[in-house]
Design an enzyme around this catalytic site. Sequence first.
Site, PDB file in Angstrom:
ATOM      1  N   SER A  62      66.780  62.943   9.496  1.00 11.25           N
ATOM      2  CA  SER A  62      65.897  62.517  10.570  1.00 11.25           C
ATOM      3  C   SER A  62      66.649  62.639  11.892  1.00 11.25           C
ATOM      4  O   SER A  62      67.868  62.882  11.915  1.00 11.25           O
ATOM      5  CB  SER A  62      65.455  61.073  10.359  1.00 11.25           C
ATOM      6  OG  SER A  62      66.575  60.199  10.478  1.00 11.25           O
ATOM      7  N   ASP A 109      63.545  65.937   9.122  1.00 14.80           N
ATOM      8  CA  ASP A 109      62.373  65.067   8.984  1.00 14.80           C
ATOM      9  C   ASP A 109      61.658  64.913  10.329  1.00 14.80           C
ATOM     10  O   ASP A 109      62.017  65.523  11.323  1.00 14.80           O
ATOM     11  CB  ASP A 109      62.848  63.717   8.415  1.00 14.80           C
ATOM     12  CG  ASP A 109      61.762  62.962   7.676  1.00 14.80           C
ATOM     13  OD1 ASP A 109      60.662  63.504   7.507  1.00 14.80           O
ATOM     14  OD2 ASP A 109      62.027  61.820   7.262  1.00 14.80           O
ATOM     15  N   HIS A 110      60.670  64.023  10.341  1.00  9.89           N
ATOM     16  CA  HIS A 110      59.769  63.786  11.484  1.00  9.89           C
ATOM     17  C   HIS A 110      60.346  64.140  12.858  1.00  9.89           C
ATOM     18  O   HIS A 110      61.354  63.583  13.283  1.00  9.89           O
ATOM     19  CB  HIS A 110      59.378  62.306  11.526  1.00  9.89           C
ATOM     20  CG  HIS A 110      58.594  61.853  10.358  1.00  9.89           C
ATOM     21  ND1 HIS A 110      57.222  61.932  10.296  1.00  9.89           N
ATOM     22  CD2 HIS A 110      58.983  61.304   9.182  1.00  9.89           C
ATOM     23  CE1 HIS A 110      56.798  61.454   9.139  1.00  9.89           C
ATOM     24  NE2 HIS A 110      57.852  61.070   8.444  1.00  9.89           N
ATOM     25  N   ASP A 144      56.163  66.745  13.699  1.00 10.07           N
ATOM     26  CA  ASP A 144      55.197  65.669  13.453  1.00 10.07           C
ATOM     27  C   ASP A 144      54.504  65.292  14.764  1.00 10.07           C
ATOM     28  O   ASP A 144      54.989  64.466  15.528  1.00 10.07           O
ATOM     29  CB  ASP A 144      55.905  64.452  12.841  1.00 10.07           C
ATOM     30  CG  ASP A 144      54.941  63.291  12.596  1.00 10.07           C
ATOM     31  OD1 ASP A 144      53.723  63.482  12.802  1.00 10.07           O
ATOM     32  OD2 ASP A 144      55.408  62.211  12.207  1.00 10.07           O
ATOM     33  N   GLU A 174      52.423  67.442  10.090  1.00  6.22           N
ATOM     34  CA  GLU A 174      51.700  66.257   9.626  1.00  6.22           C
ATOM     35  C   GLU A 174      50.386  66.117  10.375  1.00  6.22           C
ATOM     36  O   GLU A 174      50.312  66.298  11.589  1.00  6.22           O
ATOM     37  CB  GLU A 174      52.543  64.988   9.815  1.00  6.22           C
ATOM     38  CG  GLU A 174      51.847  63.734   9.310  1.00  6.22           C
ATOM     39  CD  GLU A 174      52.787  62.541   9.145  1.00  6.22           C
ATOM     40  OE1 GLU A 174      52.283  61.439   8.869  1.00  6.22           O
ATOM     41  OE2 GLU A 174      54.014  62.720   9.277  1.00  6.22           O
ATOM     42  N   GLU A 182      59.586  53.629  10.659  1.00  9.40           N
ATOM     43  CA  GLU A 182      60.763  54.346  10.171  1.00  9.40           C
ATOM     44  C   GLU A 182      61.483  54.979  11.340  1.00  9.40           C
ATOM     45  O   GLU A 182      60.874  55.654  12.175  1.00  9.40           O
ATOM     46  CB  GLU A 182      60.374  55.428   9.148  1.00  9.40           C
ATOM     47  CG  GLU A 182      61.590  56.169   8.586  1.00  9.40           C
ATOM     48  CD  GLU A 182      61.209  57.203   7.551  1.00  9.40           C
ATOM     49  OE1 GLU A 182      61.626  57.062   6.399  1.00  9.40           O
ATOM     50  OE2 GLU A 182      60.492  58.155   7.900  1.00  9.40           O
ATOM     51  N   HIS A 226      55.252  54.121   5.563  1.00  8.84           N
ATOM     52  CA  HIS A 226      56.707  54.086   5.419  1.00  8.84           C
ATOM     53  C   HIS A 226      57.152  52.679   5.051  1.00  8.84           C
ATOM     54  O   HIS A 226      56.577  51.693   5.511  1.00  8.84           O
ATOM     55  CB  HIS A 226      57.396  54.489   6.730  1.00  8.84           C
ATOM     56  CG  HIS A 226      57.317  55.950   7.030  1.00  8.84           C
ATOM     57  ND1 HIS A 226      56.959  56.441   8.262  1.00  8.84           N
ATOM     58  CD2 HIS A 226      57.552  57.032   6.247  1.00  8.84           C
ATOM     59  CE1 HIS A 226      56.982  57.767   8.229  1.00  8.84           C
ATOM     60  NE2 HIS A 226      57.347  58.141   7.025  1.00  8.84           N
ATOM     61  N   GLY A 227      58.197  52.594   4.251  1.00  7.62           N
ATOM     62  CA  GLY A 227      58.728  51.286   3.874  1.00  7.62           C
ATOM     63  C   GLY A 227      58.145  50.802   2.561  1.00  7.62           C
ATOM     64  O   GLY A 227      57.385  51.492   1.889  1.00  7.62           O
ATOM     65  N   HIS A 265      54.379  61.609   2.127  1.00  5.18           N
ATOM     66  CA  HIS A 265      55.268  60.774   2.928  1.00  5.18           C
ATOM     67  C   HIS A 265      55.113  59.313   2.521  1.00  5.18           C
ATOM     68  O   HIS A 265      54.086  58.908   1.985  1.00  5.18           O
ATOM     69  CB  HIS A 265      54.961  60.924   4.427  1.00  5.18           C
ATOM     70  CG  HIS A 265      55.578  62.134   5.030  1.00  5.18           C
ATOM     71  ND1 HIS A 265      56.560  62.080   5.987  1.00  5.18           N
ATOM     72  CD2 HIS A 265      55.373  63.461   4.799  1.00  5.18           C
ATOM     73  CE1 HIS A 265      56.918  63.296   6.331  1.00  5.18           C
ATOM     74  NE2 HIS A 265      56.218  64.157   5.619  1.00  5.18           N
ATOM     75  N   GLY A 266      56.146  58.508   2.805  1.00  7.62           N
ATOM     76  CA  GLY A 266      56.082  57.093   2.461  1.00  7.62           C
ATOM     77  C   GLY A 266      56.075  56.876   0.962  1.00  7.62           C
ATOM     78  O   GLY A 266      55.310  56.069   0.436  1.00  7.62           O
ATOM     79  N   GLY A 267      56.948  57.596   0.244  1.00  4.72           N
ATOM     80  CA  GLY A 267      56.950  57.520  -1.217  1.00  4.72           C
ATOM     81  C   GLY A 267      57.563  56.261  -1.789  1.00  4.72           C
ATOM     82  O   GLY A 267      57.247  55.866  -2.918  1.00  4.72           O
ATOM     83  N   SER A 268      58.445  55.588  -1.035  1.00  3.69           N
ATOM     84  CA  SER A 268      59.097  54.383  -1.558  1.00  3.69           C
ATOM     85  C   SER A 268      58.056  53.303  -1.846  1.00  3.69           C
ATOM     86  O   SER A 268      57.158  53.059  -1.048  1.00  3.69           O
ATOM     87  CB  SER A 268      60.119  53.850  -0.546  1.00  3.69           C
ATOM     88  OG  SER A 268      61.222  54.722  -0.441  1.00  3.69           O
ATOM     89  N   ASN A 287      58.824  62.305  -0.091  1.00  5.36           N
ATOM     90  CA  ASN A 287      59.910  61.706   0.683  1.00  5.36           C
ATOM     91  C   ASN A 287      60.321  60.356   0.107  1.00  5.36           C
ATOM     92  O   ASN A 287      59.466  59.515  -0.183  1.00  5.36           O
ATOM     93  CB  ASN A 287      59.480  61.514   2.140  1.00  5.36           C
ATOM     94  CG  ASN A 287      59.462  62.804   2.926  1.00  5.36           C
ATOM     95  OD1 ASN A 287      59.537  63.895   2.372  1.00  5.36           O
ATOM     96  ND2 ASN A 287      59.362  62.689   4.237  1.00  5.36           N
TER      97      ASN A 287
END
Length: 359
Positions: A62, A109-110, A144, A174, A182, A226-227, A265-268, A287
């Site tokens: 990033s 990244d972004h 992005d 995106e 993030e 995200h997060g 995106h925001g896979g966690s 991601n």
Amino acid sequence: MATSNLSRKTGVIVGDDVLKLFNYAQQKGFAIPAINVTSSSTVVASLEAARDKKAPIILQMSQGGAAYFAGKGVANDKQQASIAGAVAGAHYIRSVASAYDIPVILHTDHCAKKLLPWLDGMMDADEAYFEEHGEPLFSSHMIDLSEEEVDYNIETTARYLKRAAPMKQFLEMEIGITGGEEDGVNNEDVDNNSLYTQPEDIYNIYKTLSAISPFFSIAAGFGNVHGVYKPGNVKLHPELLSKHQAYVKEKTGTKEEKPVFLVFHGGSGSTKAEYKEAISNGVVKVNLDTDLQYAYLTGIRDYVLNKKDYIMSQVGNPDGEDKPNKKFFDPRVWVREGEKTMSARVKEGLVDFNTANQL
């Protein structure tokens, strides 16, 4: 095997090899985890996991992570730290990746509108590297502009893809905002409707970009955040991705069931069922960042807590007043513990995304 059609089987891959790998991923029903790396240590943790699980991997930086690679003490008012750090990180990854005997996609990244000078600087480095080596320094970049007007987003992305196309460099874009926070970009208060991309937008992007180059992917919003949040607070709808693919197929008349390379995106914090459905609908990249940051911490945290009495001074511990503690406070010892726990979490992602044993 994922590498059977690749011209370069190990190390950083570019151009046609990335295209072939993404096509293979869609055919075999897997996605490649994209790991945000900020140091040689996080690079090593990721590469080890992929090697041990016999899987390809994407390493990405990033803007903030790239600046950290250069050093927090370097000024970044003109993105100079982020440019220098990204370039340094890319050369480091290129130097070590082949030692792990796996294909690696090198990505950034972004990049929001205000960060475009960062992307410009990296593409300057790409073009210089291309002039000397016949390929770009980075396999791909992400632009992005999802917070901007759709027309501006598409037009600007197309302009950058035209610059990347002669190098056969991939560009990820995106459309539809990823919620949460993030790396200093805060979308926690956006309207929920903006988290969901419409099929018409996907087709418009595909039509515009495919006329320039086949080397692009789309991060479409389907409720991504995200997060990590409490269960139930984030409502993902990966089934929407199948509608995007069907709409593009219908409008273009292609025989391909999944004509678009999609990105998650925001896979966690997402469920395995959500991963599986998204991948079945043509997602080739997922991601992972927040989960891995925490995983890295846990190894170091637990080491410090367990060895507390051995790291309070250079000499003297429960084994004796004159006993040296160097072997306990040497950074190579406790940093390694973070690498181990991060690597274990990357391996979990490789299994969840069906990437393991694809080599």
